[in-house]
Design a protein around this motif. Structure first.
Motif, PDB file in Angstrom:
ATOM      1  N   VAL A 202       0.847  -1.191   0.000  1.00 55.46           N
ATOM      2  CA  VAL A 202       0.000   0.000   0.000  1.00 55.46           C
ATOM      3  C   VAL A 202       0.887   1.247   0.000  1.00 55.46           C
ATOM      4  CG1 VAL A 202      -1.580   1.384   1.418  1.00 55.46           C
ATOM      5  CG2 VAL A 202      -2.039  -1.041   1.048  1.00 55.46           C
ATOM      6  N   GLY A 203       0.555   2.186  -0.892  1.00 54.70           N
ATOM      7  CA  GLY A 203       1.321   3.425  -0.990  1.00 54.70           C
ATOM      8  C   GLY A 203       2.508   3.359  -1.925  1.00 54.70           C
ATOM      9  N   ASP A 204       2.752   2.172  -2.511  1.00 56.33           N
ATOM     10  CA  ASP A 204       3.908   1.994  -3.399  1.00 56.33           C
ATOM     11  C   ASP A 204       3.459   1.734  -4.830  1.00 56.33           C
ATOM     12  OD1 ASP A 204       5.649   2.239  -1.282  1.00 56.33           O
ATOM     13  OD2 ASP A 204       5.853   0.071  -0.975  1.00 56.33           O
TER      14      ASP A 204
ATOM     15  N   LEU B 107      -7.317   3.761  -5.379  1.00 55.26           N
ATOM     16  CA  LEU B 107      -6.386   4.886  -5.296  1.00 55.26           C
ATOM     17  C   LEU B 107      -6.457   5.552  -3.920  1.00 55.26           C
ATOM     18  CD1 LEU B 107      -6.628   6.618  -8.794  1.00 55.26           C
ATOM     19  CD2 LEU B 107      -4.686   5.354  -7.836  1.00 55.26           C
ATOM     20  N   ARG B 108      -7.669   5.701  -3.406  1.00 56.63           N
ATOM     21  CA  ARG B 108      -7.800   6.322  -2.071  1.00 56.63           C
ATOM     22  C   ARG B 108      -7.115   5.482  -1.002  1.00 56.63           C
ATOM     23  NH1 ARG B 108     -12.750   8.075  -4.188  1.00 56.63           N
ATOM     24  NH2 ARG B 108     -13.849   6.171  -3.598  1.00 56.63           N
ATOM     25  N   GLU B 109      -7.119   4.154  -1.194  1.00 58.82           N
ATOM     26  CA  GLU B 109      -6.490   3.254  -0.224  1.00 58.82           C
ATOM     27  C   GLU B 109      -5.005   3.019  -0.519  1.00 58.82           C
ATOM     28  OE1 GLU B 109      -8.892  -0.253  -0.376  1.00 58.82           O
ATOM     29  OE2 GLU B 109     -10.658   0.751   0.447  1.00 58.82           O
ATOM     30  N   GLY B 110      -4.486   3.687  -1.563  1.00 59.48           N
ATOM     31  CA  GLY B 110      -3.063   3.570  -1.879  1.00 59.48           C
ATOM     32  C   GLY B 110      -2.687   2.308  -2.626  1.00 59.48           C
TER      33      GLY B 110
ATOM     34  N   VAL C   6      -0.020  10.516  -4.875  1.00 60.15           N
ATOM     35  CA  VAL C   6      -1.439  10.125  -4.814  1.00 60.15           C
ATOM     36  C   VAL C   6      -1.596   8.861  -3.976  1.00 60.15           C
ATOM     37  CG1 VAL C   6      -3.424   9.307  -6.140  1.00 60.15           C
ATOM     38  CG2 VAL C   6      -2.052  11.210  -7.007  1.00 60.15           C
ATOM     39  N   LEU C   7      -0.769   7.870  -4.237  1.00 64.33           N
ATOM     40  CA  LEU C   7      -0.871   6.594  -3.521  1.00 64.33           C
ATOM     41  C   LEU C   7      -0.589   6.755  -2.033  1.00 64.33           C
ATOM     42  CD1 LEU C   7       0.892   4.189  -6.067  1.00 64.33           C
ATOM     43  CD2 LEU C   7      -1.555   4.359  -5.598  1.00 64.33           C
TER      44      LEU C   7
ATOM     45  N   GLU D 271      -4.968  14.586  -4.163  1.00 64.08           N
ATOM     46  CA  GLU D 271      -6.324  14.109  -4.432  1.00 64.08           C
ATOM     47  C   GLU D 271      -6.291  13.073  -5.563  1.00 64.08           C
ATOM     48  OE1 GLU D 271     -10.032  13.168  -5.051  1.00 64.08           O
ATOM     49  OE2 GLU D 271      -9.449  14.369  -3.306  1.00 64.08           O
ATOM     50  N   PRO D 272      -6.916  11.885  -5.395  1.00 65.55           N
ATOM     51  CA  PRO D 272      -6.785  10.823  -6.395  1.00 65.55           C
ATOM     52  C   PRO D 272      -7.682  10.957  -7.629  1.00 65.55           C
ATOM     53  CG  PRO D 272      -8.088  10.046  -4.544  1.00 65.55           C
ATOM     54  CD  PRO D 272      -7.586  11.415  -4.165  1.00 65.55           C
ATOM     55  N   GLU D 273      -8.711  11.795  -7.571  1.00 67.47           N
ATOM     56  CA  GLU D 273      -9.686  11.827  -8.663  1.00 67.47           C
ATOM     57  C   GLU D 273      -9.056  12.211  -9.998  1.00 67.47           C
ATOM     58  OE1 GLU D 273     -13.124  11.486 -10.867  1.00 67.47           O
ATOM     59  OE2 GLU D 273     -12.543  10.641  -8.936  1.00 67.47           O
ATOM     60  N   ALA D 274      -8.141  13.182  -9.997  1.00 68.52           N
ATOM     61  CA  ALA D 274      -7.505  13.598 -11.247  1.00 68.52           C
ATOM     62  C   ALA D 274      -6.696  12.446 -11.853  1.00 68.52           C
ATOM     63  CB  ALA D 274      -6.608  14.810 -11.011  1.00 68.52           C
ATOM     64  N   LEU D 275      -6.031  11.667 -11.021  1.00 72.67           N
ATOM     65  CA  LEU D 275      -5.260  10.532 -11.524  1.00 72.67           C
ATOM     66  C   LEU D 275      -6.190   9.454 -12.073  1.00 72.67           C
ATOM     67  CD1 LEU D 275      -2.623   9.046 -12.003  1.00 72.67           C
ATOM     68  CD2 LEU D 275      -2.682   8.263  -9.623  1.00 72.67           C
ATOM     69  N   ARG D 276      -7.297   9.214 -11.396  1.00 71.69           N
ATOM     70  CA  ARG D 276      -8.271   8.233 -11.903  1.00 71.69           C
ATOM     71  C   ARG D 276      -8.732   8.608 -13.308  1.00 71.69           C
ATOM     72  NH1 ARG D 276     -13.784   7.070 -12.300  1.00 71.69           N
ATOM     73  NH2 ARG D 276     -14.364   9.172 -11.619  1.00 71.69           N
TER      74      ARG D 276
END
Length: 304
Positions: free
Chosen positions: A143-145, A218-221, A242-243, A248-253
């Motif tokens: 997570v986060g990586d 993405l929110r959970e990494g 983001v991770l 904010e993850p929405e732009a990456l999604r």
């Protein structure tokens, strides 16, 4: 589907704990629904191999209990608030009751296999459960990586694909099929495809149909295939931020969708299913093979 009603009935009949709260929790998640792909594949594979599908029914129910137990535990690990459009069992009954109900279901599955199965089936299923636990731990550790494609498939093989493999393997074994290990490989490919589509839907699914919001990974990494497939076109430092919850993850999604991550994921799922079909097509045509192939098509084309 021919066996679906029998599966639903048996899932509730076998759920007979002495403690009422365990029964309430178990019924809550079982009655929340589900596609029942795992018990269906178990029963149909038995029929594909010329066996009596009724013999495989309690074994398929046991495999579904393992799946349900893993959902109960996953929701606690993830701190989930919804499951299949309802409040998650851990939110309704508390983490302690939910995790112990999951333990009960694992034990119930073992009881069913010791009653209706054989030692080879128990070995196949116990190996799958060990792999599931390792897959979940590996996912948590990442997570986060940003992870590689190889690491991604190690994770989804553990958390999802090995149980599908066990369903096909057990179905073959219940019919005394000598090619059961090949069937297990087909199940693993189908399980991979199933998880790939799940990860795709987290980017581009309909939240109302999914019963949960999109973008959770993405929110959970969590770095999943849609993101991995387009990493070469993204700024890795931005993705890491983001991770790790720093952006904010929405732009990456949205960017992953624009770059074709969703289409690339669906195509990879299709390739996995082609491997499964290649194995299944070695078997003689019958009504059970026809139903299995219908379910295989559903796996990649579904939108929920």
């Amino acid at each position: 589907m021919k066996f679906l009603d029998a599966i639903e009935k048996r899932l509730l009949e076998e759920l007979n704990p002495k403690v009422r709260l365990v029964l309430e929790t178990g019924r809550y998640i079982v009655e929340s629904g589900g596609k029942r792909l795992r018990p269906l594949f178990t029963v149909l594979t038995c029929g594909l191999c010329g066996g009596n599908p009724e013999r495989a029914l309690p074994l398929g129910v046991g495999l579904e209990y393992i799946h349900v137990a893993s959902l109960l535990h996953d929701d606690i690990v993830d701190g989930a608030k919804t499951r299949r459009g309802k409040r998650s069992a851990n939110l309704v009954f508390g983490n302690g009751v939910a995790v112990l109900t999951g333990d009960y279901m694992y034990a119930k599955a073992l009881h069913l296999f010791s009653t209706y199965g054989n030692i080879e089936m128990i070995r196949v299923v116990s190996e799958a459960v060990m792999d599931m636990a390792e897959g979940q731990v590996l996912e948590i550790s990442k997570v986060g990586d940003i992870i590689s494609e190889e690491e991604y498939f190690r994770i989804i093989d553990g958390k999802t694909a090995v149980l599908f493999g066990a369903c096909f393997g057990v179905g073959g074994l219940s019919a005394n099929c000598k090619e059961w290990e090949e069937l297990k490989k087909a199940g693993i490919s189908i399980g991979r495809a199933f998880q790939l589509i799940d990860d795709l839907l987290d980017y581009a699914g309909d939240p109302q149909k999914l019963g949960k919001p999109v973008g959770n990974d993405l929110r959970e990494g969590k770095c999943t295939y849609p993101l991995i497939s387009v990493l070469g076109e993204l700024n890795r430092d931005y993705v890491k931020r983001v991770l790790r919850g720093l952006e904010e993850p929405e732009a990456l999604r949205q960017k992953v969708i624009e770059l074709g991550g969703v289409e690339k994921t669906r195509e990879r799922a299709r390739r996995e299913l082609e491997r499964a079909r290649e194995i299944l097509n070695r078997f003689e045509d019958n009504e059970y093979k026809k139903e299995i192939l219908k379910l295989v098509d559903f796996v990649v084309d579904r939108n929920i």
